[in-house]
Design a protein around this motif. Structure first.
Motif, PDB file in Angstrom:
ATOM      1  N   SER A   1       0.845  -1.197   0.000  1.00  0.00           N
ATOM      2  CA  SER A   1       0.000   0.000   0.000  1.00  0.00           C
ATOM      3  C   SER A   1       0.878   1.244   0.000  1.00  0.00           C
ATOM      4  O   SER A   1       1.957   1.277   0.581  1.00  0.00           O
ATOM      5  N   GLY A   2       0.427   2.281  -0.650  1.00  0.00           N
ATOM      6  CA  GLY A   2       1.182   3.524  -0.757  1.00  0.00           C
ATOM      7  C   GLY A   2       2.189   3.482  -1.896  1.00  0.00           C
ATOM      8  O   GLY A   2       3.018   4.374  -2.034  1.00  0.00           O
ATOM      9  N   TYR A   3       2.134   2.494  -2.685  1.00  0.00           N
ATOM     10  CA  TYR A   3       3.085   2.347  -3.793  1.00  0.00           C
ATOM     11  C   TYR A   3       2.574   3.161  -4.957  1.00  0.00           C
ATOM     12  O   TYR A   3       1.398   3.117  -5.305  1.00  0.00           O
ATOM     13  N   ALA A   4       3.451   3.919  -5.594  1.00  0.00           N
ATOM     14  CA  ALA A   4       3.076   4.719  -6.756  1.00  0.00           C
ATOM     15  C   ALA A   4       3.742   4.129  -7.993  1.00  0.00           C
ATOM     16  O   ALA A   4       4.741   3.429  -7.902  1.00  0.00           O
ATOM     17  N   GLN A   5       3.187   4.451  -9.120  1.00  0.00           N
ATOM     18  CA  GLN A   5       3.764   3.979 -10.371  1.00  0.00           C
ATOM     19  C   GLN A   5       5.119   4.648 -10.586  1.00  0.00           C
ATOM     20  O   GLN A   5       5.316   5.812 -10.241  1.00  0.00           O
ATOM     21  N   PRO A   6       6.078   3.919 -11.155  1.00  0.00           N
ATOM     22  CA  PRO A   6       7.375   4.545 -11.413  1.00  0.00           C
ATOM     23  C   PRO A   6       7.270   5.570 -12.526  1.00  0.00           C
ATOM     24  O   PRO A   6       6.331   5.549 -13.318  1.00  0.00           O
ATOM     25  N   ALA A   7       8.237   6.437 -12.566  1.00  0.00           N
ATOM     26  CA  ALA A   7       8.276   7.450 -13.622  1.00  0.00           C
ATOM     27  C   ALA A   7       8.510   6.754 -14.955  1.00  0.00           C
ATOM     28  O   ALA A   7       9.097   5.683 -15.004  1.00  0.00           O
ATOM     29  N   PRO A   8       8.071   7.366 -16.037  1.00  0.00           N
ATOM     30  CA  PRO A   8       8.289   6.750 -17.338  1.00  0.00           C
ATOM     31  C   PRO A   8       9.788   6.638 -17.625  1.00  0.00           C
ATOM     32  O   PRO A   8      10.585   7.435 -17.161  1.00  0.00           O
ATOM     33  N   GLY A   9      10.148   5.673 -18.396  1.00  0.00           N
ATOM     34  CA  GLY A   9      11.544   5.490 -18.749  1.00  0.00           C
ATOM     35  C   GLY A   9      12.117   4.219 -18.169  1.00  0.00           C
ATOM     36  O   GLY A   9      13.302   3.965 -18.314  1.00  0.00           O
ATOM     37  N   TYR A  10      11.332   3.455 -17.468  1.00  0.00           N
ATOM     38  CA  TYR A  10      11.752   2.156 -16.936  1.00  0.00           C
ATOM     39  C   TYR A  10      12.930   2.274 -15.972  1.00  0.00           C
ATOM     40  O   TYR A  10      13.803   1.431 -15.936  1.00  0.00           O
ATOM     41  N   GLY A  11      13.008   3.345 -15.238  1.00  0.00           N
ATOM     42  CA  GLY A  11      14.044   3.485 -14.226  1.00  0.00           C
ATOM     43  C   GLY A  11      15.328   4.102 -14.732  1.00  0.00           C
ATOM     44  O   GLY A  11      16.263   4.305 -13.966  1.00  0.00           O
ATOM     45  N   TYR A  12      15.414   4.427 -15.996  1.00  0.00           N
ATOM     46  CA  TYR A  12      16.621   5.059 -16.542  1.00  0.00           C
ATOM     47  C   TYR A  12      16.452   6.568 -16.485  1.00  0.00           C
ATOM     48  O   TYR A  12      15.350   7.105 -16.591  1.00  0.00           O
ATOM     49  N   PRO A  13      17.550   7.298 -16.344  1.00  0.00           N
ATOM     50  CA  PRO A  13      17.403   8.755 -16.365  1.00  0.00           C
ATOM     51  C   PRO A  13      16.933   9.216 -17.737  1.00  0.00           C
ATOM     52  O   PRO A  13      17.245   8.587 -18.742  1.00  0.00           O
ATOM     53  N   PRO A  14      16.169  10.295 -17.758  1.00  0.00           N
ATOM     54  CA  PRO A  14      15.650  10.759 -19.041  1.00  0.00           C
ATOM     55  C   PRO A  14      16.814  11.206 -19.921  1.00  0.00           C
ATOM     56  O   PRO A  14      17.780  11.809 -19.479  1.00  0.00           O
ATOM     57  N   GLY A  15      16.717  10.894 -21.186  1.00  0.00           N
ATOM     58  CA  GLY A  15      17.745  11.276 -22.146  1.00  0.00           C
ATOM     59  C   GLY A  15      17.489  12.683 -22.697  1.00  0.00           C
ATOM     60  O   GLY A  15      16.547  13.365 -22.303  1.00  0.00           O
ATOM     61  N   PRO A  16      18.330  13.109 -23.573  1.00  0.00           N
ATOM     62  CA  PRO A  16      18.125  14.451 -24.177  1.00  0.00           C
ATOM     63  C   PRO A  16      16.870  14.442 -25.035  1.00  0.00           C
ATOM     64  O   PRO A  16      16.506  13.415 -25.574  1.00  0.00           O
ATOM     65  N   PRO A  17      16.237  15.577 -25.147  1.00  0.00           N
ATOM     66  CA  PRO A  17      15.023  15.645 -25.966  1.00  0.00           C
ATOM     67  C   PRO A  17      15.384  15.397 -27.434  1.00  0.00           C
ATOM     68  O   PRO A  17      16.472  15.715 -27.880  1.00  0.00           O
ATOM     69  N   PRO A  18      14.473  14.832 -28.161  1.00  0.00           N
ATOM     70  CA  PRO A  18      14.776  14.578 -29.591  1.00  0.00           C
ATOM     71  C   PRO A  18      14.871  15.885 -30.357  1.00  0.00           C
ATOM     72  O   PRO A  18      14.181  16.848 -30.074  1.00  0.00           O
ATOM     73  N   SER A  19      15.791  15.921 -31.286  1.00  0.00           N
ATOM     74  CA  SER A  19      15.935  17.116 -32.122  1.00  0.00           C
ATOM     75  C   SER A  19      15.395  16.791 -33.502  1.00  0.00           C
ATOM     76  O   SER A  19      15.846  15.880 -34.176  1.00  0.00           O
ATOM     77  N   TYR A  20      14.409  17.565 -33.886  1.00  0.00           N
ATOM     78  CA  TYR A  20      13.766  17.347 -35.182  1.00  0.00           C
ATOM     79  C   TYR A  20      14.279  18.267 -36.199  1.00  0.00           C
ATOM     80  O   TYR A  20      14.519  19.348 -36.210  1.00  0.00           O
TER      81      TYR A  20
END
Length: 128
Positions: free
Chosen positions: A109-128
């Motif tokens: 109980s009290g468990y929250a969903q993990p942040a997106p990314g499967y536990g890896y730090p977020p990478g740089p934003p994509p450059s279009y």
């Protein structure tokens, strides 16, 4: 006229089948006797058809000896006692199902969903 031989033959077949159920297929002596009798009968029939009276006796002797040796040699090993391969029959646990191993089952109980990314730090934003 033909009813009597048919009735005698049917009685003989019924008697043979009844007595066949009284044997132990895992006993080499019984297998040797049965193989010898079958071999003698088959040998006598073949020898009588091929060589006449003396051929029937010779065929019965050869067939009986071959059948006895073959019957004793092909005796299967007896089956293992019950429960030798598998343990005693199971069933449901007496008090329901046990708790799952740590790391399995419902989250605490009290468990929250993990942040997106499967536990890896977020990478740089994509450059279009």
């Amino acid at each position: 006229m033909t009813k009597r031989p048919i009735a005698c033959g049917a009685t003989a077949v019924a008697l043979i089948l009844t007595l066949a159920g009284c044997t132990n297929p895992y006993d080499p002596a019984q297998r040797a006797v049965g193989g010898g009798l079958l071999g003698a009968g088959a040998g006598a029939a073949i020898g009588g058809a091929v060589g006449g009276g003396h051929g029937a006796a010779l065929g019965a002797a050869i067939g009986g000896a071959t059948g006895a040796v073959t019957g004793a040699a092909t005796t299967p090993p007896p089956p293992p006692p019950p429960g030798a391969y598998y343990g005693p029959p199971g069933g449901y646990p007496p008090s329901g199902y046990a708790q799952p191993a740590p790391g399995y089952g419902y989250p605490p109980s009290g468990y929250a969903q993990p942040a997106p990314g499967y536990g890896y730090p977020p990478g740089p934003p994509p450059s279009y």
